[in-house]
Design a protein around this motif. Structure first.
Motif, PDB file in Angstrom:
ATOM      1  N   VAL A  97      -4.897  14.459  -6.177  1.00  0.00           N
ATOM      2  CA  VAL A  97      -5.119  13.352  -5.354  1.00  0.00           C
ATOM      3  C   VAL A  97      -3.889  13.111  -4.509  1.00  0.00           C
ATOM      4  O   VAL A  97      -2.762  13.369  -4.983  1.00  0.00           O
ATOM      5  CB  VAL A  97      -5.714  11.969  -5.827  1.00  0.00           C
ATOM      6  CG1 VAL A  97      -6.843  12.417  -6.416  1.00  0.00           C
ATOM      7  CG2 VAL A  97      -4.639  11.480  -6.785  1.00  0.00           C
ATOM      8  N   PRO A  98      -4.079  13.075  -3.078  1.00  0.00           N
ATOM      9  CA  PRO A  98      -2.852  12.827  -2.118  1.00  0.00           C
ATOM     10  C   PRO A  98      -2.236  11.220  -2.235  1.00  0.00           C
ATOM     11  O   PRO A  98      -1.165  11.244  -1.977  1.00  0.00           O
ATOM     12  CB  PRO A  98      -3.233  13.077  -0.664  1.00  0.00           C
ATOM     13  CG  PRO A  98      -4.877  12.600  -0.729  1.00  0.00           C
ATOM     14  CD  PRO A  98      -5.278  12.954  -2.194  1.00  0.00           C
ATOM     15  N   TYR A  99      -3.142  10.436  -2.669  1.00  0.00           N
ATOM     16  CA  TYR A  99      -2.573   9.055  -2.792  1.00  0.00           C
ATOM     17  C   TYR A  99      -2.882   8.521  -4.232  1.00  0.00           C
ATOM     18  O   TYR A  99      -3.744   7.490  -4.502  1.00  0.00           O
ATOM     19  CB  TYR A  99      -3.320   8.314  -1.790  1.00  0.00           C
ATOM     20  CG  TYR A  99      -2.988   8.562  -0.227  1.00  0.00           C
ATOM     21  CD1 TYR A  99      -1.813   8.368   0.221  1.00  0.00           C
ATOM     22  CD2 TYR A  99      -3.911   9.324   0.281  1.00  0.00           C
ATOM     23  CE1 TYR A  99      -1.400   8.955   1.732  1.00  0.00           C
ATOM     24  CE2 TYR A  99      -3.780   9.933   1.558  1.00  0.00           C
ATOM     25  CZ  TYR A  99      -2.442   9.614   2.185  1.00  0.00           C
ATOM     26  OH  TYR A  99      -2.281  10.041   3.577  1.00  0.00           O
ATOM     27  N   PRO A 100      -2.176   8.768  -5.193  1.00  0.00           N
ATOM     28  CA  PRO A 100      -2.640   8.499  -6.749  1.00  0.00           C
ATOM     29  C   PRO A 100      -2.296   6.880  -6.866  1.00  0.00           C
ATOM     30  O   PRO A 100      -3.036   6.394  -7.698  1.00  0.00           O
ATOM     31  CB  PRO A 100      -1.695   9.262  -7.580  1.00  0.00           C
ATOM     32  CG  PRO A 100      -0.381   9.733  -6.833  1.00  0.00           C
ATOM     33  CD  PRO A 100      -1.077   9.754  -5.377  1.00  0.00           C
ATOM     34  N   GLU A 101      -1.532   6.287  -6.084  1.00  0.00           N
ATOM     35  CA  GLU A 101      -1.187   4.749  -6.058  1.00  0.00           C
ATOM     36  C   GLU A 101      -2.383   4.225  -5.579  1.00  0.00           C
ATOM     37  O   GLU A 101      -2.730   2.894  -6.047  1.00  0.00           O
ATOM     38  CB  GLU A 101      -0.328   4.407  -5.474  1.00  0.00           C
ATOM     39  CG  GLU A 101      -0.150   4.480  -3.825  1.00  0.00           C
ATOM     40  CD  GLU A 101       0.202   5.877  -3.225  1.00  0.00           C
ATOM     41  OE1 GLU A 101       0.168   5.934  -2.055  1.00  0.00           O
ATOM     42  OE2 GLU A 101       0.530   6.621  -4.158  1.00  0.00           O
ATOM     43  N   HIS A 102      -3.541   4.624  -4.900  1.00  0.00           N
ATOM     44  CA  HIS A 102      -4.870   4.257  -4.441  1.00  0.00           C
ATOM     45  C   HIS A 102      -5.700   4.096  -5.414  1.00  0.00           C
ATOM     46  O   HIS A 102      -6.758   3.253  -5.257  1.00  0.00           O
ATOM     47  CB  HIS A 102      -4.985   4.682  -3.072  1.00  0.00           C
ATOM     48  CG  HIS A 102      -4.543   4.671  -2.064  1.00  0.00           C
ATOM     49  ND1 HIS A 102      -4.862   4.884  -0.679  1.00  0.00           N
ATOM     50  CD2 HIS A 102      -3.137   4.534  -1.656  1.00  0.00           C
ATOM     51  CE1 HIS A 102      -3.687   4.833   0.333  1.00  0.00           C
ATOM     52  NE2 HIS A 102      -2.745   4.457  -0.503  1.00  0.00           N
ATOM     53  N   ILE A 103      -5.570   4.523  -6.658  1.00  0.00           N
ATOM     54  CA  ILE A 103      -6.535   4.517  -7.797  1.00  0.00           C
ATOM     55  C   ILE A 103      -6.586   3.002  -8.392  1.00  0.00           C
ATOM     56  O   ILE A 103      -7.624   2.822  -8.651  1.00  0.00           O
ATOM     57  CB  ILE A 103      -6.348   5.718  -8.708  1.00  0.00           C
ATOM     58  CG1 ILE A 103      -6.495   7.062  -8.209  1.00  0.00           C
ATOM     59  CG2 ILE A 103      -7.153   5.689  -9.930  1.00  0.00           C
ATOM     60  CD1 ILE A 103      -5.948   8.360  -8.926  1.00  0.00           C
ATOM     61  N   GLY A 104      -5.604   2.419  -8.296  1.00  0.00           N
ATOM     62  CA  GLY A 104      -5.314   1.230  -9.113  1.00  0.00           C
ATOM     63  C   GLY A 104      -5.539   0.050  -8.203  1.00  0.00           C
ATOM     64  O   GLY A 104      -6.088   0.200  -7.073  1.00  0.00           O
ATOM     65  N   THR A 105      -4.605  -0.859  -8.439  1.00  0.00           N
ATOM     66  CA  THR A 105      -4.644  -2.012  -7.555  1.00  0.00           C
ATOM     67  C   THR A 105      -3.818  -1.755  -6.436  1.00  0.00           C
ATOM     68  O   THR A 105      -2.502  -1.745  -6.517  1.00  0.00           O
ATOM     69  CB  THR A 105      -3.895  -3.385  -8.123  1.00  0.00           C
ATOM     70  OG1 THR A 105      -4.997  -3.744  -9.535  1.00  0.00           O
ATOM     71  CG2 THR A 105      -4.090  -4.652  -7.299  1.00  0.00           C
ATOM     72  N   PHE A 106      -4.360  -1.621  -5.075  1.00  0.00           N
ATOM     73  CA  PHE A 106      -3.472  -1.221  -3.945  1.00  0.00           C
ATOM     74  C   PHE A 106      -4.446  -1.696  -2.687  1.00  0.00           C
ATOM     75  O   PHE A 106      -5.574  -2.027  -2.730  1.00  0.00           O
ATOM     76  CB  PHE A 106      -3.606   0.246  -3.804  1.00  0.00           C
ATOM     77  CG  PHE A 106      -2.903   0.692  -2.423  1.00  0.00           C
ATOM     78  CD1 PHE A 106      -1.280   0.762  -2.624  1.00  0.00           C
ATOM     79  CD2 PHE A 106      -3.445   1.038  -1.331  1.00  0.00           C
ATOM     80  CE1 PHE A 106      -0.393   1.266  -1.485  1.00  0.00           C
ATOM     81  CE2 PHE A 106      -2.681   1.467  -0.162  1.00  0.00           C
ATOM     82  CZ  PHE A 106      -1.488   1.534  -0.419  1.00  0.00           C
ATOM     83  N   VAL A 107      -3.555  -2.403  -1.860  1.00  0.00           N
ATOM     84  CA  VAL A 107      -4.075  -2.947  -0.446  1.00  0.00           C
ATOM     85  C   VAL A 107      -3.078  -2.515   0.581  1.00  0.00           C
ATOM     86  O   VAL A 107      -2.048  -2.582   0.587  1.00  0.00           O
ATOM     87  CB  VAL A 107      -3.999  -4.565  -0.481  1.00  0.00           C
ATOM     88  CG1 VAL A 107      -4.467  -5.209   0.678  1.00  0.00           C
ATOM     89  CG2 VAL A 107      -5.075  -5.146  -1.714  1.00  0.00           C
TER      90      VAL A 107
END
Length: 302
Positions: free
Chosen positions: A58-68
């Motif tokens: 995935v290009p944005y792995p940080e978007h999988i968890g808590t992310f806004v």
């Protein structure tokens, strides 16, 4: 004597297995006759790759968890966000790919428990066909089968705390009876065959007869049903997640994403369509693969 030693050594080296190789070629030929089966195998392999290497793909792995990221919220599909973004600004593509992991995990856990339990009960009931053991096992099985699968799973999951583990438990509890019924039908007919009676006459134990004589003749329909059931388990898990009884936010799940996106239809269609396509991708893959496995074990095929 020396010839036997040479043959044993050759077998250990893997040099003597012409019959096994021929059987594999026959099985592969039967499987590949149906192009949809090969297509299903490709889809299944891709699903496994997505599940195993989700965070690397995935290009944005940080978007999988808590992310806004409200600055990029509700964006339509583009070069930067292939599947668009949700109302929180999270990349839908990254979250959809990560959903493959949870969906496959559920199917593996459910079938890893339901298949052995259902198979063993079916073997026992089938071997003791016409006895009290058969009656007790099959009447309990009929009670579970009399209730629609989804309704039973919803009832069980609603009693428990909503999370991934309990949704697996709910689906597992209602899944084993199908294998009990399947194996019971096979075992009850096989238990009267001559090779089973011969095993009984030479003093073989009942466990040996069930596991070594009857079970191998039930494996073909079991494997076929397992491949087909993966898709159904994924769909059942998505249904539980859709009503909030599966994986809980912020961890993404197919049903949860579809449910969240439904509130924004039709303007933000990508929030619902792409997770739904992901579910269809996996279900089609395993259904086509199941058809291929059925053809592969079909003794009437050429």
């Amino acid at each position: 004597m020396s010839g036997d030693v040479n043959m044993t050594a050759a077998k250990k080296k893997g040099l003597l297995s012409p019959s096994a190789k021929e059987n594999l070629r026959i099985y592969w030929y039967k499987f590949t006759r149906n192009r949809l089966s090969v297509f299903g195998l490709i889809l299944v392999c891709l699903s496994l790759l997505f599940a195993i290497f989700a965070k690397q793909i995935v290009p944005y792995p940080e978007h999988i968890g808590t992310f806004v990221d409200y600055a990029n919220a509700s964006q339509a599909p583009s070069g930067s966000y292939w599947f668009g973004t949700d109302q929180m600004g999270r990349d839908v593509f990254s979250r959809v790919i990560y959903c493959f992991r949870g969906a496959l995990l559920m199917s593996v856990v459910v079938l890893a428990i339901a298949v052995p339990v259902g198979t063993l009960l079916g073997l026992i009931a089938g071997y003791y066909h016409g006895t009290k053991i058969d009656t007790v096992i099959m009447r309990i099985t009929d009670v579970f089968l009399s209730v629609p699968a989804l309704i039973l799973a919803l009832c069980i999951a609603s009693i428990l705390k909503p999370n991934m583990m309990n949704s697996m438990l709910a689906v597992t509890i209602m899944w084993w009876p199908w294998y009990t019924r399947l194996v019971y039908g096979q075992a009850s007919s096989i238990s009267g065959e001559y090779f089973v009676k011969n095993a009984e006459l030479v003093g073989a134990s009942k466990m040996h007869i069930m596991l070594k004589e009857i079970l191998p003749n039930c494996l073909s329909p079991i494997f076929t049903k397992m491949a087909l059931d993966v898709g159904w388990v994924i769909l059942m898990g998505a249904s539980l997640s859709f009503v909030g009884l599966g994986e809980q936010p912020p961890t993404p799940a197919f049903g949860q994403m579809i449910s969240d996106g439904a509130s924004y239809m039709p303007d933000m269609w990508w929030m619902t369509i792409f997770p739904a396509v992901g579910v269809a991708f996996m279900i089609l893959g395993f259904n086509f693969l199941g058809d291929g496995i059925r053809d592969m074990f079909d003794k009437g095929g050429h």
